[in-house]
Scaffold this active site. Structure first.
Site, mmCIF file in Angstrom:
data_model
loop_
_atom_site.group_PDB
_atom_site.id
_atom_site.type_symbol
_atom_site.label_atom_id
_atom_site.label_comp_id
_atom_site.label_asym_id
_atom_site.label_seq_id
_atom_site.Cartn_x
_atom_site.Cartn_y
_atom_site.Cartn_z
ATOM 1 N N SER A 1 41.771 25.794 29.647
ATOM 2 C CA SER A 1 41.229 25.435 27.753
ATOM 3 C C SER A 1 40.330 26.006 27.460
ATOM 4 C CB SER A 1 41.598 23.772 28.195
ATOM 5 O OG SER A 1 41.129 23.584 26.123
ATOM 6 N N TYR B 1 38.001 16.226 29.586
ATOM 7 C CA TYR B 1 39.026 16.634 29.755
ATOM 8 C C TYR B 1 38.272 18.175 29.662
ATOM 9 C CZ TYR B 1 42.876 19.915 28.318
ATOM 10 O OH TYR B 1 43.447 20.731 28.071
ATOM 11 N N LYS C 1 38.631 20.844 33.338
ATOM 12 C CA LYS C 1 39.209 22.631 33.455
ATOM 13 C C LYS C 1 37.819 23.035 33.904
ATOM 14 C CE LYS C 1 43.280 21.241 31.272
ATOM 15 N NZ LYS C 1 44.552 21.428 32.306
HETATM 16 N N1 LIG Z 1 48.754 21.899 24.071
HETATM 17 C C1 LIG Z 1 47.196 22.596 23.995
HETATM 18 O O1 LIG Z 1 47.140 23.219 22.614
HETATM 19 C C2 LIG Z 1 46.797 22.707 25.319
HETATM 20 C C3 LIG Z 1 45.361 23.418 25.281
HETATM 21 C C4 LIG Z 1 44.963 23.794 25.924
HETATM 22 C C5 LIG Z 1 45.453 23.426 27.219
HETATM 23 N N2 LIG Z 1 46.731 23.038 27.604
HETATM 24 C C6 LIG Z 1 46.956 22.768 28.940
HETATM 25 O O2 LIG Z 1 48.084 22.742 28.968
HETATM 26 C C7 LIG Z 1 48.429 22.472 30.360
HETATM 27 C C8 LIG Z 1 49.771 21.871 29.639
HETATM 28 O O3 LIG Z 1 49.990 21.094 28.724
HETATM 29 P P1 LIG Z 1 50.821 20.689 27.544
HETATM 30 O O4 LIG Z 1 50.384 20.876 26.085
HETATM 31 O O5 LIG Z 1 52.263 21.718 27.627
HETATM 32 O O6 LIG Z 1 51.249 19.062 27.706
HETATM 33 P P2 LIG Z 1 52.265 17.952 27.950
HETATM 34 O O7 LIG Z 1 51.588 16.457 28.129
HETATM 35 O O8 LIG Z 1 53.379 18.165 27.372
HETATM 36 O O9 LIG Z 1 52.867 18.416 29.427
HETATM 37 C C9 LIG Z 1 52.290 18.365 30.791
HETATM 38 C C10 LIG Z 1 53.100 17.719 31.743
HETATM 39 O O10 LIG Z 1 52.714 17.925 32.547
HETATM 40 C C11 LIG Z 1 52.709 15.953 33.806
HETATM 41 N N3 LIG Z 1 52.118 15.682 34.611
HETATM 42 C C12 LIG Z 1 50.951 15.415 34.175
HETATM 43 N N4 LIG Z 1 50.629 14.537 34.943
HETATM 44 C C13 LIG Z 1 51.391 14.726 36.231
HETATM 45 C C14 LIG Z 1 50.999 14.497 37.269
HETATM 46 N N5 LIG Z 1 50.327 13.944 38.297
HETATM 47 N N6 LIG Z 1 52.122 14.722 37.988
HETATM 48 C C15 LIG Z 1 53.805 15.298 38.319
HETATM 49 N N7 LIG Z 1 53.272 15.730 36.683
HETATM 50 C C16 LIG Z 1 52.282 15.343 35.674
HETATM 51 C C17 LIG Z 1 53.265 15.526 32.081
HETATM 52 O O11 LIG Z 1 54.912 14.822 32.555
HETATM 53 C C18 LIG Z 1 54.098 16.130 30.974
HETATM 54 O O12 LIG Z 1 55.600 16.525 31.423
HETATM 55 C C19 LIG Z 1 48.125 21.349 30.503
HETATM 56 O O13 LIG Z 1 47.141 21.526 31.579
HETATM 57 C C20 LIG Z 1 46.888 20.970 29.541
HETATM 58 O O14 LIG Z 1 45.441 20.456 29.988
HETATM 59 C C21 LIG Z 1 47.545 22.793 26.782
#
Ligand SMILES: NC(=O)c1ccc[n+]([C@@H]2O[C@H](COP(=O)([O-])OP(=O)(O)OC[C@H]3O[C@@H](n4cnc5c(N)ncnc54)[C@H](O)[C@@H]3O)[C@@H](O)[C@H]2O)c1
Length: 329
Positions: A120, A144, A148
């Site tokens: 991120s 957070y 990362k």
């Molecule tokens: N959305 C953004 O703008 C953004 C920006 C930077 C980084 N990210 C990173 O991208 C990744 C995905 O984010 P997203 O926006 O799709 O979030 P999201 O919450 O929609 O998806 C994350 C998924 O991971 C699953 N999960 C979490 N912990 C778990 C565990 N211990 N075991 C099994 N499943 C688990 C959740 O059930 C969920 O379905 C994350 O690592 C997040 O940090 C997202």
């Protein structure tokens, strides 16, 4: 190029970014396996062979890896809310770092070495250079972002002794929805600006808060680099194909290299939806850097990534179309 039918395992593949990537992978002919602790919601079609499993359950994860033998793991699973990470830091270290270590340990046992990590822009904290290059100092300002950085450090050290091949993708602000209308954000308590603003426009939330209007930016509100989730999904496929063919480790920013202020986003949401909703200006939240814009030279040069959905209006239109569809179900 990776072979067609290469097996790809996505942790967190039922989530927002993972589900869009799973769809694109399927379209490209890859075989998709998903581990996620949540079932995808009823309203959402999903792609791949699904295991409802928490990464904390290392033995069960190991079983899945032994059975499926994926060639590469795309690790999306994490907790993702900056404000929540400030309130509950241990929860974030435990899941985002502790469970990643468990996953890496299971991968080592089975001999799976290829890994794509969802990092991120939060790793940069308040960057000294805008647009921020990958070489900028890592100085996160919330737990957070710390999680990362920690995982990136683990990957770098493992790669040094050839225990892993990895690409770390540092996403900026991910937004938008599948233009075909099948998938979109399904956060239960959305904290992301565009989704919240659209829910206000729909009348599901009474008003939109703007956190801080005294930032050192032209209109006083924070500026972010919004990237369409489908362009990000494409970046994963390119990163994967690069890793599988070249086995070279990479850290890459994923953003468009331009930013919009909170006020600009709000006015575009009002224009797209035609709803003049209520906005309340309030004080700054802890953990928000004033400006985050990606220097995306590296991903364009190395992966030849060419964004197709680089328009704030289109990002908002696709998400609005998805939001409206949710009411029909
Ligand atoms: N959305 C953004 O703008 C953004 C920006 C930077 C980084 N990210 C990173 O991208 C990744 C995905 O984010 P997203 O926006 O799709 O979030 P999201 O919450 O929609 O998806 C994350 C998924 O991971 C699953 N999960 C979490 N912990 C778990 C565990 N211990 N075991 C099994 N499943 C688990 C959740 O059930 C969920 O379905 C994350 O690592 C997040 O940090 C997202």
């Amino acid at each position: 190029m990776a072979n067609l039918k290469t097996k790809v395992l996505l942790t967190g593949g039922a989530g927002y970014i993972g589900s869009h990537t799973a769809k694109l992978l399927t379209k490209h002919g890859y075989e998709v396996i998903i581990i996620d602790s949540l079932f995808p919601s009823q309203s959402k079609k999903f792609y791949g062979n699904f295991y409802k499993l928490d990464l904390a359950e290392e033995e069960k994860v190991l079983e899945v890896l032994r059975k499926e033998k994926p060639e590469i793991v795309l690790h999306f699973a994490a907790f993702i809310s900056v404000p929540e990470s400030i309130e509950k830091p241990f929860l974030y270290y435990e899941n985002n770092v502790g469970n990643t270590i468990k996953l890496l340990s299971a991968m080592k046992k089975v001999g799976i070495k290829n890994f794509i990590f969802s990092s991120s822009a939060a790793v940069y904290g308040i960057p000294d250079i805008i647009p921020v290059p990958e070489t900028a100092e890592l100085k996160p300002i919330n737990p957070y972002g710390e999680t990362k950085v920690m995982v990136e450090k683990i990957l770098k050290d493992m790669a040094r002794v050839k225990e892993i091949n990895y690409v770390s993708l540092r996403y900026f602000n991910v937004a938008g929805a599948d233009p075909e209308g099948e998938l979109g954000p399904t956060y239960k308590q959305p904290t992301h600006l565009i989704i919240r603003a659209l829910k206000v426009a729909k009348g599901e939330i009474p008003y939109l808060e703007i956190y801080g209007t005294d930032y050192p930016t032209p209109d006083g509100t924070c500026i972010r680099d919004y990237i369409h989730v489908m362009d990000l999904a494409e970046a994963h496929i390119l990163a994967m194909e690069y890793l599988l063919s070249k086995r070279e480790n990479l850290v890459l920013n994923c953003g468009y290299g331009r930013g919009f202020s909170v006020r600009e986003v709000v006015s575009t949401v009002k224009k797209v939806t035609g709803v003049d909703f209520k906005v309340i200006e309030t004080s700054r939240r802890p953990g928000d850097p004033p400006i985050l814009i990606a220097d995306n030279t590296k991903i364009k040069e190395i992966l030849k990534w060419r964004p197709k959905y680089n328009s704030l209006e289109d990002i908002i239109k696709d998400t609005w179309q998805w939001e409206l569809k949710q009411n029909e179900n």
